[in-house]
Design a protein around this motif. Structure first.
Motif, mmCIF file in Angstrom:
data_model
loop_
_atom_site.group_PDB
_atom_site.id
_atom_site.type_symbol
_atom_site.label_atom_id
_atom_site.label_comp_id
_atom_site.label_asym_id
_atom_site.label_seq_id
_atom_site.Cartn_x
_atom_site.Cartn_y
_atom_site.Cartn_z
ATOM 1 N N ASP A 1 47.347 54.380 75.025
ATOM 2 C CA ASP A 1 46.332 53.626 74.314
ATOM 3 C C ASP A 1 47.015 52.514 73.523
ATOM 4 O O ASP A 1 48.080 52.743 72.939
ATOM 5 N N PRO A 2 46.432 51.305 73.471
ATOM 6 C CA PRO A 2 47.045 50.235 72.683
ATOM 7 C C PRO A 2 47.237 50.598 71.216
ATOM 8 O O PRO A 2 48.049 49.967 70.529
ATOM 9 N N ARG A 3 46.511 51.623 70.750
ATOM 10 C CA ARG A 3 46.660 52.050 69.355
ATOM 11 C C ARG A 3 47.778 53.068 69.180
ATOM 12 O O ARG A 3 48.085 53.460 68.048
ATOM 13 N N ASP A 4 48.393 53.524 70.278
ATOM 14 C CA ASP A 4 49.481 54.497 70.194
ATOM 15 C C ASP A 4 50.732 53.871 69.586
ATOM 16 O O ASP A 4 51.069 52.719 69.875
ATOM 17 N N TRP A 5 51.416 54.653 68.778
ATOM 18 C CA TRP A 5 52.770 54.311 68.337
ATOM 19 C C TRP A 5 53.677 55.338 69.006
ATOM 20 O O TRP A 5 53.925 56.414 68.484
ATOM 21 N N SER A 6 54.123 55.013 70.220
ATOM 22 C CA SER A 6 54.916 55.975 70.976
ATOM 23 C C SER A 6 56.371 55.929 70.533
ATOM 24 O O SER A 6 56.906 54.870 70.184
ATOM 25 N N THR A 7 57.011 57.082 70.533
ATOM 26 C CA THR A 7 58.375 57.214 70.006
ATOM 27 C C THR A 7 59.270 57.952 71.002
ATOM 28 O O THR A 7 59.735 57.358 71.965
ATOM 29 N N ALA A 8 59.499 59.235 70.791
ATOM 30 C CA ALA A 8 60.381 60.008 71.667
ATOM 31 C C ALA A 8 59.677 60.299 72.991
ATOM 32 O O ALA A 8 58.538 60.759 73.010
#
Length: 615
Positions: A219-226
């Motif tokens: 989702d464009p609102r995701d802040w993806s990390t690991a």
């Protein structure tokens, strides 16, 4: 999902929100109730007896149960790490895009990867970069992009970013590597503020973005990390797990408006932000993935609030219970760590609290960052190392059956690791003696933290712990590993690889808003080694998930092919086994994800050997 039954794997011989802690409180409630029942018989006595005035509270200083012996300290080998960043041709500098608003992502990025991306058995370097915020790019400037460096095989690097296909502006966080289509070339997934980006390796250090067609954008609102590629359904191709940090936007960040006394606006802790669900994508072949996040059981809610529980910064795929199916250890920042146990039917059960991995020894959550796993003991017990926030010890959970106990203090890591803010963390045998050691990359979030905490600094030295066997881990000093390794930086990601093909493992440390540090391992201990590159036929082509057991001098050691480790980073997938002074191996067994077991009669020392899975 493909139907791929298989045999079980043979045994491989301080920030915290009230909402986030509700889960831990619920788990501990039953223990408190039991305590209350036991104490009920003494209530009358306690009420009626004469009361004494309470004295001052005594605080017991934390210390290791036994100091390392002088003999053990003297045994720490001399293994200098030399900073060759500039000399090797690395000119990258991490861009945060910071312009004064103190937006939280500005201090959280900095992933890095070592991987042989062009098939010449020399690992390239890929630096994940953030970029300028919308509307903040200086006039005439080019937006920042990730940086790709080609390795000539001798530890010399050439900037290959331009025209690579990876030269795209994005607000990057981390990187996952894997050959998801089994074509023999390593592909790249980048986690970002705004979802994920998948790049297919076309060969010749050229990449083509396939995010939309693969179906892994999130989702464009995701802040993806690991994130990590791993084969969770044992069908021979790599699936993709993407952890997300918190529900965030610039507007939410400004509304939170976190401040520090004497500093003003500062980077806010995650306790001020709602958690976020991870995503799991099943590889369906032909370059297509299906989002199975909800159905698979990896999206856990806080039972007290109903909001997403996870605030993920680290993930480590590992078959923790040795049943032949990959599980997931997930490190969360100020919420409980999670352990997803593979149910062998496309779903996972979360057993973090039951296993002992969820909390510290007192039942509290910690600010967990990078994570790695290793069978680091002489008898092959699995250890889970997690780098935690400042004033929290590095965690070292050690298995006891299928349960874990945090043994950081008894193993010698605890007290020495308490002060720094730990981000990158991995196990590696830097002196090639056959025992995995531990390195953490450290650095604070707030540039002016020393104004409010005199014991803290923004730039912090790394920490290296030498595995001394029965004597535990010993904190390595400058006079043993050189000053370059311990120069203070704003440490974030970290990875290892043999960049100059001399057999020992070199290290890269990144820092947010600054230059990385490439450190060449210059040990001269004359220790022998075995390096293995695994190639799957029925298992994933790049061997991910396979375990190798090597025995030399009567002593076994284990290693798993899994590049995902540390903080937002990936290390080389080639396995390095140190042999010390042994001039031959006794045995070597490969346990493939397909269930096949392969025994090698002879393996040459001091060179790379390619091992192909039997067809």
């Amino acid at each position: 999902m493909k139907d791929a039954p298989r045999k079980p794997e043979p045994e491989l011989e301080e920030y915290a929100a009230a909402d986030d802690q509700a889960v831990g409180k619920g788990i501990r409630f039953s223990l408190l109730a039991l305590t209350a029942l036991v104490a009920l018989g003494g209530v009358a006595y306690l009420v009626l007896r004469p009361q004494k005035v309470a004295g001052p509270i005594k605080v017991t200083a934390l210390s290791a149960p036994a100091a390392a012996s002088l003999k053990a300290l003297e045994d720490i080998p001399n293994t200098p790490f030399i900073d060759i960043t500039a000399a090797s041709g690395i000119t990258f500098r991490h861009e945060t895009g910071a312009y004064g608003d103190k937006l939280l992502p500005e201090t959280m990025g900095g992933g890095v990867a070592f991987a042989d991306l062009d098939g010449d058995d020399a690992p390239e370097l890929l630096f994940v970069n953030s970029t300028q915020w919308p509307g903040k790019l200086p006039a005439g400037a080019k937006p920042a992009t990730p940086a790709l460096y080609r390795n000539n095989g001798k530890g010399q690097f050439t900037d290959a970013t331009t025209g690579s296909g990876l030269d795209v502006p994005l607000y990057g966080m981390g990187v996952a590597l894997g050959d998801y289509d089994n074509d023999g070339k390593t592909d790249v997934f980048l986690s970002t503020v705004g979802g994920g980006r998948l790049f297919h390796n076309e060969g010749g250090l050229k990449f083509r973005e396939v995010t939309a067609t693969a179906g892994v954008a999130g989702d464009p609102r995701d802040w993806s990390t690991a994130s990590s590629f791993f084969d969770y359904d044992n069908d021979g191709d790599l699936d993709l797990y993407v952890g997300n940090y918190v529900r965030w936007s610039p507007e939410i960040d400004r509304e939170v408006n976190y401040t520090l006394v004497g500093v003003g606006r500062a980077y806010g802790p995650p306790m001020n932000f709602e958690g976020s669900f991870p995503r799991l994508y099943r590889n369906d072949g032909q370059g297509k993935f299906t989002d199975v996040s909800a159905a698979s059981g990896v999206q856990v809610k806080n039972p007290a609030t109903g909001v997403p529980l996870a605030k993920t910064l680290g993930v480590a795929p590992v078959d923790y219970n040795r049943d032949g199916w990959m599980d997931l250890v997930v490190a969360n920042d100020t919420t409980q760590n999670l352990l997803f146990e593979n149910q062998k039917n496309g779903t996972f059960q979360e057993v973090g609290a039951l296993s002992g991995l969820a909390f510290d020894s007192y039942g509290n959550t910690r600010g967990a960052m990078g994570v790695d796993t290793s069978r680091f003991t002489a008898d092959g017990k699995l250890g889970v190392g997690i780098g935690n926030f400042a004033n929290e010890m590095t965690a070292l959970y050690v298995e006891n059956g299928v349960n874990f106990t945090d043994e950081a203090i008894s193993w010698g890591i605890g007290p020495a690791s308490r002060l720094p803010l730990k981000f990158g963390l991995f196990f590696f045998d830097y002196d090639l003696d056959g025992r995995p050691d531990l390195l953490t990359s450290n650095g604070h979030l707030e540039e002016e933290i020393s104004k409010v905490q005199a014991s803290q600094s923004y730039r912090q030295p790394a920490q290296l712990f030498w595995n001394a066997g029965d004597a535990g881990f010993l904190n390595v000093s400058t006079n043993r590993a050189g000053a370059d390794l311990f120069g203070p930086i704003v440490g974030r990601g970290s990875a290892f690889a043999d960049v100059d093909r001399d057999g020992d493992l070199d290290v890269v440390l990144t820092q947010v808003g600054g230059a990385p540090r490439l450190l060449r391992n210059d040990q001269q201990l004359n220790h022998h080694f075995v390096r293995l590159k695994l190639v799957g036929t029925k298992s994933p082509r790049d061997g991910q998930g396979a375990w190798v057991k090597l025995t030399a001098g009567g002593k076994p050691q284990w290693a798993q092919v899994m590049p995902t480790k540390s903080y937002l980073s990936s290390s080389e997938s080639v396995l390095t086994f140190g042999l010390g002074s042994n001039t031959k191996i006794d045995s070597l067994e490969v346990h493939w994800p397909s269930g096949a077991r392969q025994t090698l009669d002879t393996v040459p020392l001091d060179q790379l050997t390619v091992v192909e899975e039997p067809r």
